[in-house]
Enzyme design. Structure first.
Site, PDB file in Angstrom:
ATOM      1  N   ARG A   1       0.847  -1.194   0.000  1.00  0.00           N
ATOM      2  CA  ARG A   1       0.000   0.000   0.000  1.00  0.00           C
ATOM      3  C   ARG A   1       0.881   1.243   0.000  1.00  0.00           C
ATOM      4  NH1 ARG A   1      -3.448  -2.706  -1.659  1.00  0.00           N
ATOM      5  NH2 ARG A   1      -5.412  -3.325  -0.683  1.00  0.00           N
TER       6      ARG A   1
ATOM      7  N   HIS B   1      -0.615   0.461  -9.720  1.00  0.00           N
ATOM      8  CA  HIS B   1      -1.376  -0.480  -8.878  1.00  0.00           C
ATOM      9  C   HIS B   1      -1.862  -1.677  -9.704  1.00  0.00           C
ATOM     10  CE1 HIS B   1      -3.797  -0.749  -4.904  1.00  0.00           C
ATOM     11  NE2 HIS B   1      -3.549  -1.955  -5.399  1.00  0.00           N
TER      12      HIS B   1
END
Ligand code: NDP
Length: 309
Positions: A224, A272
């Site tokens: 993250r 991502h």
């Protein structure tokens, strides 16, 4: 009673198709067309509007459409006592290991540098790093970290891992807890972050951690964006202490156009994309959890709210 799909950034059609293929009688609604809120028992979500859970008084389960649940737990309106579950999937796990291996090899086989040479039409043979001497350290020895560790071992890398509680994994040197973090970092040439985002791991990739890595170490963050203190990474790269970084996740996504990471020569970035969720692969476990919850059984892959993952 019904299931609600609440993922404004995802295309619902494919999810509806695959979930209904598992159970043609499924009463599946797509937010914001949820119908009477008291009919919703099960919410399937990804980056939902915060505060929205409060509207559904009969919720029995909240399910993440990914491995992580930080996007759910950050909601101040999370109803107490309602189980939160996540996905655990073999294809996604394999995909993450592929990503980590690709990032490791881009660094050790010098592809990152060859691409820069190519852009400048420079012919410059460079020797690879010697695999048995490149110590990879994985932060997080969960579903993803363990698989990545096993895959890297097959290639011949010496692998260590760091987790919250002590683990024993064949062929992997295991470290646990804050007290053993420095020892783990000191033997790590390539640091891979596969931690969940919790209050204890937010901002963990900071100047203190970088300073404890050997000079020339490389960072891979596929977990993250909030694990990484971005200015500390830039400082560690610019001082030459870190040799580079491969990043899949960012504090702000999409990465803003003016962000320095875009043009930094030491940073390889991906949007991502380390591991995607395929509705066809995970629909069976979602529908199984819905069935369990409705029949009063414990759902699979439930999050421990005290640990936050
Ligand atoms: P798991 O829950 O299976 O494992 C988490 C691991 O992290 C465990 O080994 C746990 O320790 C360790 N851990 C947790 N907190 C700490 C801490 N404070 N200190 C040290 N170790 C800690 O997670 P997964 O492997 O399934 O996934 C990890 C994360 O990867 C997800 O939460 C998600 O954010 C991210 N992800 C990113 C994707 C992408 O596309 N970029 C795709 C999928 C996931 P212990 O073993 O002791 O419990």
């Amino acid at each position: 009673m019904a299931m609600l799909f609440m993922a404004p950034g995802l295309k619902a059609a494919s999810w509806v198709e695959h979930l209904q293929a598992q159970d043609p009688g499924l009463d599946l609604r797509v937010w914001p067309n949820s119908g009477p809120p008291e009919e919703i028992e099960f919410i399937l979500c990804w980056k939902h509007p915060l505060g929205e859970f409060r509207k559904y008084p009969n919720l029995k389960c909240i399910a993440s459409l990914g491995f992580g649940v930080d996007h759910i737990l950050r909601d101040p309106g999370l109803p107490p006592g309602v189980p939160v579950v996540r996905l655990v999937d073999e294809a996604m796990t394999r995909a993450m290991s592929e990503y980590v291996v690709a990032a490791v090899l881009n660094h050790t086989r010098r592809f990152n540098l060859f691409r820069q040479d190519q852009a400048e039409k420079v012919w410059k043979p460079r020797s690879s790093l010697h695999t048995p001497e490149v110590h990879v350290g994985i932060m997080g020895l969960g579903t993803l970290g363990r698989h990545a560790a096993a895959t890297l071992r097959l290639l011949g890398f010496p692998v260590a891992g760091w987790s919250r509680t002590a683990r024993q994994i064949e062929g992997v040197e295991c470290f646990a807890g804050p007290k053993r973090l420095d020892e783990f970092l000191a033997r790590t040439d390539i640091l891979v972050c596969l931690l969940p985002l919790t209050p204890a791991t937010r901002d963990i990739l900071d100047r203190r951690v970088f300073a404890r890595l050997p000079s020339g170490a490389y960072l891979i963050n596929a977990a993250r964006g909030d694990h990484l203190v971005e200015e500390d990474l830039l400082a560690a790269l610019d001082s030459g202490h870190l040799s580079g970084a491969c990043l899949d996740v960012f504090r702000t996504e999409p990465l803003p156009e003016a962000h320095p990471f875009w043009s930094h020569p030491g940073i390889a970035l991906t949007p991502h994309s380390a591991s995607h969720t395929y509705p066809a692969d995970v629909a069976p476990q979602i529908v199984e959890n819905y069935r369990r919850v409705r029949s009063g059984q414990a759902p699979l892959n439930r999050i421990d709210m005290d640990k936050g993952y």
